[in-house]
Design a protein around this motif. Structure first.
Motif, PDB file in Angstrom:
ATOM      1  N   PRO A 178       0.793  -1.247   0.000  1.00  0.00           N
ATOM      2  CA  PRO A 178       0.000   0.000   0.000  1.00  0.00           C
ATOM      3  C   PRO A 178       0.819   1.288   0.000  1.00  0.00           C
ATOM      4  CG  PRO A 178      -0.176  -1.124   2.130  1.00  0.00           C
ATOM      5  CD  PRO A 178       0.667  -2.004   1.248  1.00  0.00           C
ATOM      6  N   THR A 179       1.503   1.542  -1.092  1.00  0.00           N
ATOM      7  CA  THR A 179       2.193   2.823  -1.312  1.00  0.00           C
ATOM      8  C   THR A 179       1.156   3.848  -1.776  1.00  0.00           C
ATOM      9  OG1 THR A 179       2.559   2.213  -3.605  1.00  0.00           O
ATOM     10  CG2 THR A 179       4.307   1.635  -2.036  1.00  0.00           C
ATOM     11  N   ASN A 180       1.553   5.125  -1.805  1.00  0.00           N
ATOM     12  CA  ASN A 180       0.643   6.149  -2.332  1.00  0.00           C
ATOM     13  C   ASN A 180       0.238   5.823  -3.770  1.00  0.00           C
ATOM     14  OD1 ASN A 180       0.765   7.519   0.037  1.00  0.00           O
ATOM     15  ND2 ASN A 180       2.276   9.017  -0.668  1.00  0.00           N
ATOM     16  N   GLY A 181       1.231   5.319  -4.533  1.00  0.00           N
ATOM     17  CA  GLY A 181       0.957   4.991  -5.936  1.00  0.00           C
ATOM     18  C   GLY A 181      -0.131   3.929  -6.055  1.00  0.00           C
ATOM     19  N   LEU A 182      -0.042   2.879  -5.235  1.00  0.00           N
ATOM     20  CA  LEU A 182      -1.056   1.814  -5.301  1.00  0.00           C
ATOM     21  C   LEU A 182      -2.417   2.346  -4.847  1.00  0.00           C
ATOM     22  CD1 LEU A 182      -1.888  -1.157  -5.764  1.00  0.00           C
ATOM     23  CD2 LEU A 182      -1.536  -1.481  -3.317  1.00  0.00           C
ATOM     24  N   ILE A 183      -2.427   3.101  -3.735  1.00  0.00           N
ATOM     25  CA  ILE A 183      -3.727   3.596  -3.213  1.00  0.00           C
ATOM     26  C   ILE A 183      -4.409   4.481  -4.264  1.00  0.00           C
ATOM     27  CG2 ILE A 183      -4.842   4.982  -1.400  1.00  0.00           C
ATOM     28  CD1 ILE A 183      -3.767   2.320  -0.340  1.00  0.00           C
ATOM     29  N   GLU A 184      -3.632   5.367  -4.907  1.00  0.00           N
ATOM     30  CA  GLU A 184      -4.204   6.224  -5.958  1.00  0.00           C
ATOM     31  C   GLU A 184      -4.779   5.369  -7.086  1.00  0.00           C
ATOM     32  OE1 GLU A 184      -4.942   9.488  -6.142  1.00  0.00           O
ATOM     33  OE2 GLU A 184      -4.430   9.255  -4.022  1.00  0.00           O
ATOM     34  N   ALA A 185      -4.025   4.342  -7.490  1.00  0.00           N
ATOM     35  CA  ALA A 185      -4.502   3.477  -8.584  1.00  0.00           C
ATOM     36  C   ALA A 185      -5.778   2.746  -8.169  1.00  0.00           C
ATOM     37  CB  ALA A 185      -3.410   2.483  -8.977  1.00  0.00           C
ATOM     38  N   LEU A 186      -5.833   2.315  -6.906  1.00  0.00           N
ATOM     39  CA  LEU A 186      -7.022   1.578  -6.437  1.00  0.00           C
ATOM     40  C   LEU A 186      -8.252   2.486  -6.329  1.00  0.00           C
ATOM     41  CD1 LEU A 186      -5.545  -0.834  -3.721  1.00  0.00           C
ATOM     42  CD2 LEU A 186      -6.623  -1.503  -5.884  1.00  0.00           C
ATOM     43  N   LYS A 187      -8.011   3.821  -6.242  1.00  0.00           N
ATOM     44  CA  LYS A 187      -9.145   4.756  -6.189  1.00  0.00           C
ATOM     45  C   LYS A 187      -9.770   4.957  -7.572  1.00  0.00           C
ATOM     46  CE  LYS A 187      -7.570   7.588  -2.298  1.00  0.00           C
ATOM     47  NZ  LYS A 187      -6.730   8.772  -1.987  1.00  0.00           N
ATOM     48  N   GLY A 188      -9.095   4.501  -8.611  1.00  0.00           N
ATOM     49  CA  GLY A 188      -9.580   4.694  -9.986  1.00  0.00           C
ATOM     50  C   GLY A 188     -10.894   3.968 -10.229  1.00  0.00           C
ATOM     51  N   PRO A 189     -11.677   4.466 -11.228  1.00  0.00           N
ATOM     52  CA  PRO A 189     -13.027   3.933 -11.454  1.00  0.00           C
ATOM     53  C   PRO A 189     -13.070   2.474 -11.902  1.00  0.00           C
ATOM     54  CG  PRO A 189     -12.375   5.453 -13.208  1.00  0.00           C
ATOM     55  CD  PRO A 189     -11.337   5.559 -12.145  1.00  0.00           C
ATOM     56  N   PHE A 190     -11.991   1.962 -12.450  1.00  0.00           N
ATOM     57  CA  PHE A 190     -12.026   0.590 -12.993  1.00  0.00           C
ATOM     58  C   PHE A 190     -11.212  -0.395 -12.153  1.00  0.00           C
ATOM     59  CE2 PHE A 190     -12.289   3.635 -16.559  1.00  0.00           C
ATOM     60  CZ  PHE A 190     -13.626   3.422 -16.877  1.00  0.00           C
ATOM     61  N   SER A 191     -10.760   0.041 -10.978  1.00  0.00           N
ATOM     62  CA  SER A 191      -9.955  -0.846 -10.131  1.00  0.00           C
ATOM     63  C   SER A 191     -10.867  -1.852  -9.423  1.00  0.00           C
ATOM     64  CB  SER A 191      -9.174  -0.028  -9.098  1.00  0.00           C
ATOM     65  OG  SER A 191      -9.849  -0.022  -7.864  1.00  0.00           O
ATOM     66  N   PRO A 192     -10.280  -2.939  -8.921  1.00  0.00           N
ATOM     67  CA  PRO A 192     -11.114  -3.934  -8.220  1.00  0.00           C
ATOM     68  C   PRO A 192     -11.543  -3.466  -6.831  1.00  0.00           C
ATOM     69  CG  PRO A 192      -8.796  -4.595  -8.200  1.00  0.00           C
ATOM     70  CD  PRO A 192      -8.883  -3.360  -9.045  1.00  0.00           C
ATOM     71  N   ALA A 193     -11.075  -2.285  -6.371  1.00  0.00           N
ATOM     72  CA  ALA A 193     -11.356  -1.860  -4.990  1.00  0.00           C
ATOM     73  C   ALA A 193     -12.763  -1.286  -4.819  1.00  0.00           C
ATOM     74  CB  ALA A 193     -10.313  -0.834  -4.540  1.00  0.00           C
ATOM     75  N   LYS A 194     -13.388  -0.908  -5.905  1.00  0.00           N
ATOM     76  CA  LYS A 194     -14.755  -0.375  -5.891  1.00  0.00           C
ATOM     77  C   LYS A 194     -14.946   0.696  -4.813  1.00  0.00           C
ATOM     78  CE  LYS A 194     -16.745  -4.435  -8.102  1.00  0.00           C
ATOM     79  NZ  LYS A 194     -15.804  -4.213  -9.209  1.00  0.00           N
ATOM     80  N   GLY A 195     -14.035   1.682  -4.787  1.00  0.00           N
ATOM     81  CA  GLY A 195     -14.185   2.832  -3.892  1.00  0.00           C
ATOM     82  C   GLY A 195     -13.657   2.623  -2.485  1.00  0.00           C
ATOM     83  N   ASP A 196     -13.129   1.458  -2.166  1.00  0.00           N
ATOM     84  CA  ASP A 196     -12.662   1.203  -0.795  1.00  0.00           C
ATOM     85  C   ASP A 196     -11.282   0.524  -0.825  1.00  0.00           C
ATOM     86  OD1 ASP A 196     -12.320   0.647   1.880  1.00  0.00           O
ATOM     87  OD2 ASP A 196     -13.848  -0.938   1.950  1.00  0.00           O
TER      88      ASP A 196
END
Ligand code: NDP
Length: 249
Positions: A178-196
């Motif tokens: 969980p670097t800043n880079g990963l967290i930013e990528a996970l916030k993206g609309p098409f990531s598997p994180a779905k907003g969380d």
């Protein structure tokens, strides 16, 4: 004994900063190439030299190698770590995005290897920071997976090409850190994180990791120190998972 030198692309933050810290602690002179300095000099003093670098530019890699040669006469280690991820389905991938991602993650590492190998002698080594995404595909991640599969291919091919010179080439394949880079990528609309992002990372660890946790940047860095050492003198051409048992192979 002569001080050893290492070039680390993207060594100013995230996993790369952990790698910088580990090699400073191991007594190396560290040359960091990234677009922003981010206080490296004030933090590490004369143990670090920062070279403003866009890894897509071949000349920048040659410049970093020259700093190492000026410092000690040799380049011992080159770590291609700079990179980024962004989840997108294929219909949302245009040429600009594709070129930026492949240019940074794959072409950047390619130029790094080329510059390093132009001077590296017996005992030198290269480490490419790849990903589990370089070994298995996942949805909305085609460009990133292609870049990291490419990095693993580059690693295997060059290990065969330069092994006779006594130079080793390896890759590390971390899973989510969980670097800043990963967290930013996970916030993206098409990531598997779905907003969380935090919830996703925590559930991913519980559901997928044998150790029920995920690795840290410091653990990736320690693997780099090991791979660069005499203790790893028989290891080349390998793409080693650092993943707490997410993808046993
Ligand atoms: P961060 O986003 O935290 O850091 C990215 C680093 O790359 C920064 O130092 C950045 O510096 C540098 N960088 C990006 N683009 C360029 C460029 N064009 N030229 C020069 N430097 C650049 O990422 P992480 O630390 O999370 O990731 C580091 C590496 O590890 C990447 O290759 C990533 O793919 C890989 N990885 C990460 C995982 C994770 O879960 N975090 C998992 C598996 C692999 P600056 O912006 O100043 O240029």
């Amino acid at each position: 004994m002569k001080q050893k030198t290492v070039v680390i692309t993207g060594g100013n933050r995230g996993i790369g900063l952990s790698i910088t810290e580990a090699f400073i602690n191991a007594g190396y002179f560290v040359i960091v190439g990234a677009r922003q300095e981010l206080g490296l000099a004030s933090r590490f003093g004369d143990q670090v030299s920062f070279v403003p670098t866009d890894v897509r530019d071949e000349a920048a890699h040659r410049q970093m190698v020259n700093v190492a040669i000026k410092k000690t006469g040799t380049l011992d280690l080159y770590i291609n770590n700079a990179g980024f991820s962004e989840w997108r389905p294929i219909e949302k991938i245009d040429e600009k995005f594709f070129d930026e991602l492949i240019g940074t993650n794959l072409k950047g590492a390619f130029w790094g290897c080329k510059a390093a190998l132009s001077v590296m002698q017996d005992g030198g080594s290269i480490i490419n920071i790849s990903s589990i995404a370089g070994k298995r595909g996942s949805a909305n991640n085609s460009a990133y997976c292609a870049s990291k599969f490419g990095m693993n291919g580059l690693t295997q091919a060059l290990a065969k090409e330069v092994g006779a010179r006594g130079v080793r080439v390896n890759a590390l394949c971390p899973v989510l850190i969980p670097t800043n880079g990963l967290i930013e990528a996970l916030k993206g609309p098409f990531s598997p994180a779905k907003g969380d992002p935090e919830g996703f990372i925590s559930k991913f660890a519980t559901d997928n990791a044998a150790l029920k946790r995920l690795p840290t940047g410091a653990e990736v860095a320690q693997m780099c120190v090991f791979l660069a050492s005499e203790a790893a003198s028989a290891i080349t051409g390998q793409c080693i998972n650092v993943d707490c048992g997410v993808f046993p192979q």
